[in-house]
Every structure is written in structure tokens, then in C-alpha cells.
Design a protein around this motif. Structure first.
Motif, PDB file in Angstrom:
ATOM      1  N   ALA A 177       0.717   2.438 -10.690  1.00 49.46           N
ATOM      2  CA  ALA A 177       0.286   1.658  -9.694  1.00 49.46           C
ATOM      3  C   ALA A 177       0.763   2.357  -8.374  1.00 49.46           C
ATOM      4  CB  ALA A 177       0.668   0.296  -9.703  1.00 49.46           C
ATOM      5  N   GLN A 178       2.087   2.720  -8.354  1.00 49.13           N
ATOM      6  CA  GLN A 178       2.933   2.964  -7.058  1.00 49.13           C
ATOM      7  C   GLN A 178       2.303   4.491  -6.695  1.00 49.13           C
ATOM      8  OE1 GLN A 178       4.843   1.267  -5.370  1.00 49.13           O
ATOM      9  NE2 GLN A 178       5.131   3.042  -3.930  1.00 49.13           N
ATOM     10  N   ALA A 179       1.913   5.172  -7.626  1.00 46.51           N
ATOM     11  CA  ALA A 179       1.447   6.433  -7.438  1.00 46.51           C
ATOM     12  C   ALA A 179      -0.226   6.364  -6.626  1.00 46.51           C
ATOM     13  CB  ALA A 179       1.401   7.548  -8.742  1.00 46.51           C
ATOM     14  N   ILE A 180      -0.826   5.727  -7.580  1.00 45.92           N
ATOM     15  CA  ILE A 180      -2.320   5.367  -6.846  1.00 45.92           C
ATOM     16  C   ILE A 180      -2.036   4.763  -5.192  1.00 45.92           C
ATOM     17  CG2 ILE A 180      -4.406   3.900  -7.187  1.00 45.92           C
ATOM     18  CD1 ILE A 180      -3.822   4.295 -10.241  1.00 45.92           C
ATOM     19  N   LYS A 181      -1.298   3.958  -5.295  1.00 47.12           N
ATOM     20  CA  LYS A 181      -1.120   3.114  -3.822  1.00 47.12           C
ATOM     21  C   LYS A 181      -0.776   4.190  -2.782  1.00 47.12           C
ATOM     22  CE  LYS A 181       1.766  -0.495  -1.677  1.00 47.12           C
ATOM     23  NZ  LYS A 181       2.972  -1.347  -1.818  1.00 47.12           N
ATOM     24  N   GLU A 182       0.260   5.310  -3.184  1.00 53.67           N
ATOM     25  CA  GLU A 182       0.714   6.125  -2.284  1.00 53.67           C
ATOM     26  C   GLU A 182      -0.441   7.369  -1.975  1.00 53.67           C
ATOM     27  OE1 GLU A 182       3.763   6.664  -0.836  1.00 53.67           O
ATOM     28  OE2 GLU A 182       4.923   5.204  -1.765  1.00 53.67           O
ATOM     29  N   LEU A 183      -1.083   7.334  -2.977  1.00 53.38           N
ATOM     30  CA  LEU A 183      -2.175   8.784  -2.680  1.00 53.38           C
ATOM     31  C   LEU A 183      -3.559   8.241  -2.436  1.00 53.38           C
ATOM     32  CD1 LEU A 183      -0.958  10.723  -5.693  1.00 53.38           C
ATOM     33  CD2 LEU A 183      -0.468  11.404  -3.596  1.00 53.38           C
ATOM     34  N   GLU A 184      -4.051   7.285  -2.735  1.00 53.98           N
ATOM     35  CA  GLU A 184      -5.572   6.898  -2.456  1.00 53.98           C
ATOM     36  C   GLU A 184      -6.150   6.806  -1.178  1.00 53.98           C
ATOM     37  OE1 GLU A 184      -6.198   2.928  -4.054  1.00 53.98           O
ATOM     38  OE2 GLU A 184      -4.705   1.924  -2.894  1.00 53.98           O
ATOM     39  N   ASN A 185      -5.060   6.770  -0.125  1.00 53.61           N
ATOM     40  CA  ASN A 185      -5.524   6.797   1.200  1.00 53.61           C
ATOM     41  C   ASN A 185      -5.380   8.089   2.039  1.00 53.61           C
ATOM     42  OD1 ASN A 185      -6.319   4.183   1.218  1.00 53.61           O
ATOM     43  ND2 ASN A 185      -4.326   3.443   1.333  1.00 53.61           N
ATOM     44  N   GLU A 186      -4.868   9.151   1.122  1.00 55.62           N
ATOM     45  CA  GLU A 186      -4.984  10.404   1.470  1.00 55.62           C
ATOM     46  C   GLU A 186      -6.284  11.380   1.887  1.00 55.62           C
ATOM     47  OE1 GLU A 186      -1.908  12.171   2.714  1.00 55.62           O
ATOM     48  OE2 GLU A 186      -0.629  10.196   2.135  1.00 55.62           O
TER      49      GLU A 186
ATOM     50  N   GLN B 114       0.050  17.606 -11.447  1.00 59.34           N
ATOM     51  CA  GLN B 114       1.003  17.520 -10.336  1.00 59.34           C
ATOM     52  C   GLN B 114       0.110  17.334  -8.956  1.00 59.34           C
ATOM     53  OE1 GLN B 114       1.431  20.189 -12.679  1.00 59.34           O
ATOM     54  NE2 GLN B 114       2.511  21.516 -11.433  1.00 59.34           N
ATOM     55  N   LEU B 115       0.591  16.124  -8.265  1.00 64.58           N
ATOM     56  CA  LEU B 115      -0.255  15.756  -6.731  1.00 64.58           C
ATOM     57  C   LEU B 115       0.908  15.777  -5.928  1.00 64.58           C
ATOM     58  CD1 LEU B 115      -2.871  13.260  -8.293  1.00 64.58           C
ATOM     59  CD2 LEU B 115      -3.205  15.783  -7.967  1.00 64.58           C
ATOM     60  N   ALA B 116       0.516  16.287  -4.683  1.00 66.03           N
ATOM     61  CA  ALA B 116       1.510  16.041  -3.659  1.00 66.03           C
ATOM     62  C   ALA B 116       1.213  16.025  -2.243  1.00 66.03           C
ATOM     63  CB  ALA B 116       2.669  17.533  -3.497  1.00 66.03           C
ATOM     64  N   THR B 117       1.725  15.101  -1.557  1.00 65.11           N
ATOM     65  CA  THR B 117       1.481  15.219   0.070  1.00 65.11           C
ATOM     66  C   THR B 117       2.557  15.941   0.747  1.00 65.11           C
ATOM     67  OG1 THR B 117       3.101  13.353   0.603  1.00 65.11           O
ATOM     68  CG2 THR B 117       0.786  12.589  -0.242  1.00 65.11           C
ATOM     69  N   GLU B 118       2.484  16.032   1.950  1.00 66.80           N
ATOM     70  CA  GLU B 118       3.582  16.980   2.757  1.00 66.80           C
ATOM     71  C   GLU B 118       4.994  16.268   2.442  1.00 66.80           C
ATOM     72  OE1 GLU B 118       2.293  19.092   6.416  1.00 66.80           O
ATOM     73  OE2 GLU B 118       1.188  17.322   6.311  1.00 66.80           O
ATOM     74  N   SER B 119       5.030  14.969   2.134  1.00 68.83           N
ATOM     75  CA  SER B 119       6.458  14.447   1.950  1.00 68.83           C
ATOM     76  C   SER B 119       6.829  13.879   0.863  1.00 68.83           C
ATOM     77  CB  SER B 119       6.246  13.018   3.068  1.00 68.83           C
ATOM     78  OG  SER B 119       5.497  12.140   2.596  1.00 68.83           O
TER      79      SER B 119
END
Length: 201
Positions: free
Chosen positions: A33-42, A68-73
Motif C-alpha cells: 500500500a505504501q509503495a502504491i501511494k508513493e508511485l501512483e502519482n509519478e 524494481q521501480l524507482a523515482t529520483e529519490s
């Protein structure tokens, strides 16, 4: 823009990327749930998979052990042994509003479709993008791309390690996260160089 030689790459400073405190491993519903919350608006994220290496001819790949999925941070690792990790990764990978950016992702996509029934939407293969930019015949892998665009040397130490074993070792966590992280960083650097050259007088 030219593909650097192996000798040129070996002289570059090491790509540091993300430290362990910015890498999250998804094992349960709460993590998912945390991962989806962090990534869904990218709008775009780095993407890669790791599979257990095959050492014998004729052996069939069991499919990806890790997504593996990553943002810049930050980066999120989804071990495919956990159903909640696979479900969360699928939700992001099939979201057509988020561009998934990686290197040589054709095989990753095929494996995910065949083994995990995940059909990725909206992808960009940087190997192809850079091949066209450099006017090369062959596609350009992650190591050459990071050298070309970021002027850094991507470490490949854990590439052939046993991705089927769990828990992951520290060097595997860093390697896996930064393969995806380097993809988003290369893409952002390409976008900013394009916009600065198009706005130049």
C-alpha cells in the motif's frame, strides 16, 4: 553523443545512486500500500527486473525474481515470492499514466507477461532511444548509457548473483535499486539537455 569504450568507462567515477535508507522492499500488504501511494502519482519511473541466472543449456528461466521501480529519490523492490508485492507492482506497471523507463526492456516485458500475467503499459526503452541519438547499429545497455549521459560507471558486481535466494544481500539490494534509479536519472538528464538546447538562441 558517442558510445564510450570499456576502457573509457572503467576510468569514470562510480555511479553512487541511492543508499539503503532510500530503498524499500515490499513483502506484505502494508508495504504494498505504501509503495502504491508513493508511485501512483509519478509521471515516469525507472524500471528493471532481475531473474535467477541460468547456468545450463536448455534450462528455462523461472521468470523474474524481483521487480524494481524507482523515482529520483527512492526505490521499491518487489520480490515476486510475495503475492502482495506482485499485485502492487502489477498495479503500477499496468497504469498507462506512468511511463516505465528502462534499458533493454523487451525481454523483461515478455517474462512478466508470460510468467506473472503482467502486461506493462507505457514504456520507454532507453537502449533504443540512445542507439538512435548516437547513430549506433547496436542498442546501448545500462552501463554504456550511464557513462554516455551521466559520466559515471555503473557497478555490475551483483548482476549474476542468485536472485532466487531470499533474503537479498545488501549488495543485491543496492545493485537492483540503482539499475532502476539510473534509468530515471538518464531519462531526466536527456529531457533537460533537450529542453536547454531547444531554448538556446
Amino acid at each position: 553523443m558517442e558510445r564510450p569504450t570499456k576502457e573509457q568507462i572503467s576510468e569514470l567515477p562510480l555511479y553512487i545512486g541511492l543508499g539503503l535508507s532510500y530503498i524499500y522492499i515490499v513483502e506484505n500488504e502494508l508495504d504494498a500500500a505504501q509503495a502504491i501511494k508513493e508511485l501512483e502519482n509519478e509521471t515516469s519511473i525507472g524500471f528493471d527486473t532481475e531473474s535467477k541466472p541460468i547456468f545450463q543449456k536448455g534450462q528455462v528461466s523461472p521468470g523474474p525474481s524481483l521487480i524494481q521501480l524507482a523515482t529520483e529519490s527512492k526505490a521499491f523492490l518487489f520480490p515476486t515470492r510475495f503475492p502482495s508485492a506482485v499485485a502492487a507492482a502489477k498495479e503500477i506497471l499496468t497504469n498507462s499514466k506512468i511511463k516505465k523507463i528502462g534499458f533493454g526492456i523487451k525481454d523483461d516485458n515478455k517474462e512478466l507477461r508470460n510468467k506473472l500475467n503482467i502486461d506493462i503499459a507505457n514504456t520507454q526503452d532507453l537502449s533504443v532511444t540512445l542507439k538512435q541519438l548516437a547513430g549506433e547499429k547496436n542498442s546501448i545497455g545500462a552501463r554504456a548509457a550511464v557513462a554516455m549521459v551521466l559520466g559515471k560507471r555503473l557497478g555490475k558486481g551483483a548482476q549474476k548473483s542468485n536472485w532466487g535466494a531470499y533474503p537479498l544481500k545488501e549488495n543485491q539490494i543496492l545493485y537492483a535499486a540503482n539499475d532502476a534509479h539510473s534509468a530515471i536519472c538518464v531519462e531526466r538528464a536527456l529531457v533537460s539537455s533537450r529542453s536547454s538546447s531547444s531554448s538556446a538562441p
